[in-house]
Write a protein that holds these residues in place. Structure first.
Motif, PDB file in Angstrom:
ATOM      1  N   MET A   1      27.370  20.008  10.569  1.00 43.33           N
ATOM      2  CA  MET A   1      27.644  20.777   9.361  1.00 43.33           C
ATOM      3  C   MET A   1      26.515  20.630   8.353  1.00 43.33           C
ATOM      4  O   MET A   1      26.076  21.604   7.721  1.00 43.33           O
ATOM      5  CB  MET A   1      28.963  20.316   8.751  1.00 43.33           C
ATOM      6  N   ALA A   2      26.019  19.406   8.183  1.00 42.81           N
ATOM      7  CA  ALA A   2      24.940  19.157   7.224  1.00 42.81           C
ATOM      8  C   ALA A   2      23.696  19.965   7.584  1.00 42.81           C
ATOM      9  O   ALA A   2      23.039  20.543   6.715  1.00 42.81           O
ATOM     10  CB  ALA A   2      24.619  17.668   7.179  1.00 42.81           C
ATOM     11  N   LYS A   3      23.378  20.020   8.880  1.00 39.46           N
ATOM     12  CA  LYS A   3      22.213  20.781   9.320  1.00 39.46           C
ATOM     13  C   LYS A   3      22.405  22.276   9.088  1.00 39.46           C
ATOM     14  O   LYS A   3      21.513  22.958   8.564  1.00 39.46           O
ATOM     15  CB  LYS A   3      21.941  20.529  10.802  1.00 39.46           C
ATOM     16  N   ILE A   4      23.556  22.786   9.468  1.00 40.83           N
ATOM     17  CA  ILE A   4      23.823  24.223   9.330  1.00 40.83           C
ATOM     18  C   ILE A   4      23.744  24.656   7.874  1.00 40.83           C
ATOM     19  O   ILE A   4      23.101  25.653   7.533  1.00 40.83           O
ATOM     20  CB  ILE A   4      25.199  24.570   9.923  1.00 40.83           C
ATOM     21  N   ILE A   5      24.387  23.907   6.977  1.00 45.18           N
ATOM     22  CA  ILE A   5      24.404  24.284   5.569  1.00 45.18           C
ATOM     23  C   ILE A   5      23.019  24.155   4.944  1.00 45.18           C
ATOM     24  O   ILE A   5      22.564  25.033   4.205  1.00 45.18           O
ATOM     25  CB  ILE A   5      25.432  23.436   4.801  1.00 45.18           C
TER      26      ILE A   5
END
Length: 327
Positions: free
Chosen positions: A154-158
């Motif tokens: 999630m951190a990477k995608i956002i």
């Protein structure tokens, strides 16, 4: 002898009773945050968000405002049975749909990314293809659309979807600088989107629930949901002496009263740099209670004003804030 000892004891007690007791003062801590905010016209979307009526989201639910905001803006939906699915895990395919909607690119054309497990008939095919086109998802043999999305993923995608900047300012017990997701977690922390749990852990491998993902997305899209001292520009005025007065709404999204607030800003209107301060400056005598909002004035010096463009709803404010609080 007993009488002398008794007299001595009474004298010692008298001295002890009159010695002032040192009460430890509350510890002072420093907070900091960098971020980006849009004009109040855009932020009004949060205030005007219609209340939803999911059966599993009561009015007192801790993430109701974030869920309402995303539903109102057409970014996320509930189930046909009337539930939101607050504890259900988010899959990689569902995350792709939500992020693509938030970016406004869900209907955009993209070539087939070639994932064997994402046929063109898949419900999230187009969103996955578009995000892969922009490099948010990496090309490969399999996409694993039904896998649960982890907090690290999630951190990477956002971070990559919204171009978040970062500095290594936050230490999580379970996030090392050598981890592949380190800079992405730092970006979320630096922008007030995450602060980890109460014990100092980020839990990078833990799957996300629909509620948790909704909260992260709402914080990404709207600064009023983020932690820390936030800011929104509400108007500007070029003064006769060459200074630019900027009206700023500060809001304290922390659980503590904050003081000695300092700000450093870059103001853009119509995508063009209007003014840029060169240092952090303190707001004198401004103290904010938890969840309190206050409109203040910030002045750019004549040398910091790059050009004069009439204020409008395209205004974007990049800010750095520092503040102190007791705990």
């Amino acid at each position: 002898m007993k009488k002398a000892f008794k007299s001595l004891l009474m004298a010692v007690l008298a001295i002890i009773l009159f010695i002032p007791v040192a009460v430890p003062s509350a510890a002072t801590f420093e907070g900091s945050l960098s971020g980006k905010s849009t004009s109040m016209d855009e932020q009004a979307n949060y205030e005007a968000a219609a209340s939803t009526s999911f059966r599993d989201v009561p009015s007192t639910y801790w993430a109701k405002k974030e869920i309402d905001y995303l539903v109102k803006n057409g970014i996320i939906q509930g189930y046909k049975n009337g539930n939101f699915g607050i504890k259900d895990p988010v899959t990689r395919a569902q995350a792709a749909i939500i992020v693509a909607r938030a970016l406004g690119i869900d209907d955009e054309y993209a070539p087939n990314p070639g994932f064997r497990d994402v046929p063109t008939t898949h419900s999230a095919y187009n969103e996955i293809a578009v995000l892969t086109k922009y490099g948010i998802f990496s090309k490969g043999t399999y996409f694993k659309p039904n896998d649960k999305l982890t907090r690290a993923q999630m951190a990477k995608i956002i971070t990559e979807s919204f171009g978040l900047d970062y500095k290594s300012t936050t230490s999580f017990k379970d996030v090392k600088s050598s981890d592949w997701f380190y800079k992405y977690v730092q970006a979320l922390a630096y922008n007030g989107i995450t602060k980890g749990d109460s014990k100092g852990y980020f839990l990078p491998y833990q799957p996300l629930t629909r509620t948790e993902f909704a909260v992260f997305m709402a914080r990404t899209l709207n600064e009023q949901f983020r932690s820390g001292v936030q800011a929104t520009v509400t108007g500007t005025q070029l003064l006769s002496d060459g200074r630019l007065k900027m009206n700023v709404q500060l809001f304290n999204n922390t659980k503590n009263e904050v003081f000695n607030i300092k700000g450093k800003y870059e103001l853009y209107i119509n995508g063009k740099l209007v003014a840029k301060s060169t240092s952090l400056r303190e707001y004198k005598n401004v103290v904010l209670k938890p969840n309190e909002k206050r409109t203040v004035e910030f002045y750019f010096s004549p040398s910091e004003v790059k050009q004069n463009i009439k204020f409008n709803s395209s205004a974007e404010l990049f800010f750095e804030h520092q503040w102190y609080y007791y705990q």
